[in-house]
Design a protein around this motif. Structure first.
Motif, PDB file in Angstrom:
ATOM      1  N   LYS A  89     -31.442  -1.965  -4.442  1.00  0.00           N
ATOM      2  CA  LYS A  89     -30.387  -1.193  -3.777  1.00  0.00           C
ATOM      3  C   LYS A  89     -29.244  -2.118  -3.370  1.00  0.00           C
ATOM      4  N   MET A  90     -29.571  -3.274  -2.800  1.00  0.00           N
ATOM      5  CA  MET A  90     -28.539  -4.229  -2.394  1.00  0.00           C
ATOM      6  C   MET A  90     -27.758  -4.730  -3.601  1.00  0.00           C
ATOM      7  N   PHE A  91     -28.442  -5.011  -4.703  1.00  0.00           N
ATOM      8  CA  PHE A  91     -27.730  -5.425  -5.914  1.00  0.00           C
ATOM      9  C   PHE A  91     -26.753  -4.341  -6.359  1.00  0.00           C
ATOM     10  N   LEU A  92     -27.185  -3.091  -6.322  1.00  0.00           N
ATOM     11  CA  LEU A  92     -26.314  -1.991  -6.747  1.00  0.00           C
ATOM     12  C   LEU A  92     -25.101  -1.829  -5.843  1.00  0.00           C
ATOM     13  N   MET A  93     -25.223  -2.239  -4.591  1.00  0.00           N
ATOM     14  CA  MET A  93     -24.120  -2.130  -3.642  1.00  0.00           C
ATOM     15  C   MET A  93     -23.044  -3.191  -3.870  1.00  0.00           C
ATOM     16  N   ARG A  94     -23.345  -4.199  -4.678  1.00  0.00           N
ATOM     17  CA  ARG A  94     -22.378  -5.274  -4.975  1.00  0.00           C
ATOM     18  C   ARG A  94     -21.827  -5.874  -3.679  1.00  0.00           C
ATOM     19  N   LEU A  95     -22.700  -6.552  -2.966  1.00  0.00           N
ATOM     20  CA  LEU A  95     -22.364  -7.089  -1.648  1.00  0.00           C
ATOM     21  C   LEU A  95     -21.268  -8.146  -1.711  1.00  0.00           C
ATOM     22  N   SER A  96     -20.578  -8.281  -0.613  1.00  0.00           N
ATOM     23  CA  SER A  96     -19.556  -9.332  -0.472  1.00  0.00           C
ATOM     24  C   SER A  96     -20.195 -10.573   0.140  1.00  0.00           C
ATOM     25  N   LEU A  97     -19.490 -11.665   0.038  1.00  0.00           N
ATOM     26  CA  LEU A  97     -19.956 -12.911   0.654  1.00  0.00           C
ATOM     27  C   LEU A  97     -20.077 -12.736   2.157  1.00  0.00           C
ATOM     28  N   LYS A  98     -19.130 -12.018   2.738  1.00  0.00           N
ATOM     29  CA  LYS A  98     -19.164 -11.775   4.188  1.00  0.00           C
ATOM     30  C   LYS A  98     -20.435 -11.035   4.596  1.00  0.00           C
ATOM     31  N   GLN A  99     -20.826 -10.012   3.818  1.00  0.00           N
ATOM     32  CA  GLN A  99     -22.050  -9.276   4.119  1.00  0.00           C
ATOM     33  C   GLN A  99     -23.274 -10.172   4.004  1.00  0.00           C
ATOM     34  N   MET A 100     -23.311 -11.008   3.000  1.00  0.00           N
ATOM     35  CA  MET A 100     -24.461 -11.909   2.816  1.00  0.00           C
ATOM     36  C   MET A 100     -24.585 -12.895   3.966  1.00  0.00           C
ATOM     37  N   LYS A 101     -23.476 -13.308   4.508  1.00  0.00           N
ATOM     38  CA  LYS A 101     -23.510 -14.283   5.599  1.00  0.00           C
ATOM     39  C   LYS A 101     -23.896 -13.663   6.926  1.00  0.00           C
TER      40      LYS A 101
END
Length: 103
Positions: A89-101
């Protein structure tokens, strides 16, 4: 003023909002096909469609993930774990660097 990566702060701000690059297969995200197929067919994964925001998915991880294995313990192949359903699900959301941090 230079940031950690040798970029000035303005460049750092721009990069934080960019989507993370996907390396390898942008459909399976380098997860084995058997696991991806199991995830896509999982009733739990289908319920995850109601989660629309990053924060909702993070909350679901905290509430539902107790171990990191591709398959539900004791059920074997064909029953993907909540962890791998949420990872996909997270991969499908195409996360930003900010979200990952933020995690």
């Amino acid at each position: 003023m230079k940031g950690d990566a040798g970029l000035d702060e303005e460049d750092d701000e721009k990069k934080v909002n960019y989507r993370l690059e996907i390396y390898g297969n942008d459909t399976t995200f380098n997860i084995p096909v058997a696991i991806v197929t199991g995830v896509k067919n999982s009733p739990y994964f289908k319920q995850l469609y109601q989660l629309k925001t990053f924060n909702e998915v993070v909350d679901e991880i905290y509430n539902e993930v107790s171990y990191i294995e591709p398959w539900v313990a004791g059920k074997g192949l064909g029953h993907p774990s909540s962890a791998f359903c949420l990872l996909y699900k997270m991969f499908l959301m195409r996360l930003s660097l900010k979200q990952m941090k933020t995690t």
